[in-house]
Design an enzyme around this catalytic site. Structure first.
Site, short mmCIF file in Angstrom:
data_model
loop_
_atom_site.label_atom_id
_atom_site.label_comp_id
_atom_site.label_asym_id
_atom_site.label_seq_id
_atom_site.Cartn_x
_atom_site.Cartn_y
_atom_site.Cartn_z
N LYS A 52 -4.60 22.04 4.70
CA LYS A 52 -5.50 21.08 4.05
C LYS A 52 -6.65 20.72 4.99
O LYS A 52 -7.81 20.66 4.58
CB LYS A 52 -4.71 19.82 3.62
CG LYS A 52 -3.82 20.11 2.42
CD LYS A 52 -2.88 18.97 2.06
CE LYS A 52 -1.97 19.42 0.91
NZ LYS A 52 -1.01 18.42 0.46
N GLN A 96 1.19 13.05 2.84
CA GLN A 96 1.98 14.26 2.53
C GLN A 96 3.43 13.89 2.19
O GLN A 96 4.07 13.13 2.91
CB GLN A 96 1.93 15.22 3.73
CG GLN A 96 2.57 16.56 3.49
CD GLN A 96 1.87 17.40 2.41
OE1 GLN A 96 0.67 17.28 2.20
NE2 GLN A 96 2.61 18.22 1.72
N ASP A 119 -4.69 12.73 -4.72
CA ASP A 119 -3.55 13.49 -5.23
C ASP A 119 -3.33 13.24 -6.73
O ASP A 119 -2.54 13.95 -7.36
CB ASP A 119 -2.27 13.06 -4.50
CG ASP A 119 -1.93 14.00 -3.35
OD1 ASP A 119 -2.12 15.22 -3.50
OD2 ASP A 119 -1.48 13.51 -2.29
N1 GUN Z 1 4.00 17.73 -1.14
C1 GUN Z 1 4.06 18.86 -1.90
N2 GUN Z 1 2.96 18.97 -2.67
C2 GUN Z 1 2.19 17.90 -2.39
C3 GUN Z 1 0.91 17.47 -2.87
O1 GUN Z 1 0.25 18.09 -3.73
N3 GUN Z 1 0.43 16.31 -2.32
C4 GUN Z 1 1.14 15.60 -1.39
N4 GUN Z 1 0.59 14.48 -0.93
N5 GUN Z 1 2.32 15.97 -0.94
C5 GUN Z 1 2.83 17.12 -1.44
#
Ligand code: GUN
Length: 280
Positions: A52, A96, A119
């Site tokens: 990311k 996350q 998100d």
């Molecule tokens: N963990 C797995 N996929 C995601 C996501 O799209 N966003 C976040 N914040 N955590 C995750």
């Protein structure tokens, strides 16, 4: 001939477009900022977070990375998020998941205001999605819709089956397909006749986290199959929830793992961050 839906190529195209938009904003004096919060030592989460941050660099978004140890208290985590909420330089906040089990995930996520919720996880953004209103859409299902669009797959009137009912993928995926006029069925671990239901799908989206779970007998001839899984096979090799080799010759289109949905998820996160910055 089966078409392989190339998420890597589409992601590169969308990121190039985004890079120009981000640069234009910067010329106007606005630098977009995304805060990425990682708590604990989950190895997969570390890889996702690294990717990311790399994605931000690629398009010119400034990333602010925060790592808390697995021993972090609820108060530590909440104080960090509160600080980020108050910062004018930060347009999007990403915590996350999953968090270490002693932390109250919902209490932490609730601190993120809808306008910084890149998100698309908060109740307001999810509610807007359910009501088919403009909103911030969860990155993975949003990326799946972009892939379908790119490959000319119109869900209208189609039987769409979503395998998995998570808040992150399955539920928002089902709502997006419903908003696109598909007839949607959501399957999960308690679903009866799973094989038959999947085999009735014109569009099958699989997000259950079980390596090579979907086999050729579970898919309809000519179906479109989207694999959200990121699993390891018996040899430790990266694979999806779909048994790609056995399924690929039966369907009209399929996403590979890696190189399918994965690159799209991060691209949509970058896109969502741009949108929040434009609004803020
Ligand atoms: N963990 C797995 N996929 C995601 C996501 O799209 N966003 C976040 N914040 N955590 C995750």
């Amino acid at each position: 001939m089966t078409k392989i839906m190339d998420g890597k190529a589409l992601a590169a195209k969308l990121r190039a477009e985004l890079k120009e938009k981000v640069a234009a904003l910067k010329e106007g004096g606005k630098e977009i900022g995304l805060a990425v919060v990682l708590i604990g030592d989950d190895q997969a989460s570390k890889v996702y977070v690294r990717n990311k941050i790399k994605g931000c660099e690629e398009v010119g978004i400034r990333s602010y990375s925060f790592n808390l140890p697995a021993s972090a208290s609820q108060r530590d985590a909440e104080n960090l998020v509160k600080e980020l909420v108050a910062s004018d330089n930060i347009h999007g906040i990403l915590v996350q998941l999953p968090l270490p089990s002693h932390l109250d995930e919902q209490a932490i996520l609730k601190l993120i205001p809808p306008a910084k919720d890149v998100d698309g996880f908060c109740a307001q953004n999810v509610g807007n999605l359910a009501m088919n209103r403009e909103t911030i859409v969860a990155c993975t299902p949003f990326g799946v819709m972009k892939l379908l669009e790119e490959y000319g797959v119109d869900p209208r009137g189609k039987n769409a089956v979503v395998l998995g009912r998570s808040n992150i993928v399955g539920k928002p995926m089902a709502m997006l397909l419903l908003n696109a006029d598909a007839t949607v069925t959501v399957c999960h671990s308690k679903t009866k006749n799973l094989k038959e239901v999947c085999a009735g799908a014109d569009i099958l989206v699989v997000a259950i986290g079980r390596a090579k779970f979907v086999t050729a007998d579970m898919v309809k001839e000519g179906a479109v199959v989207v694999d959200v899984g990121m699993d390891r096979d018996e040899n430790g090799k990266l694979c999806g929830d779909v048994d790609f080799e056995s399924v690929k010759d039966k369907v009209s289109m399929i996403t590979p793992v890696p190189g399918g949905v994965g690159p799209m998820t991060i691209t949509m996160l970058l896109y969502n961050t741009y949108i929040t910055a434009m609004r803020g």
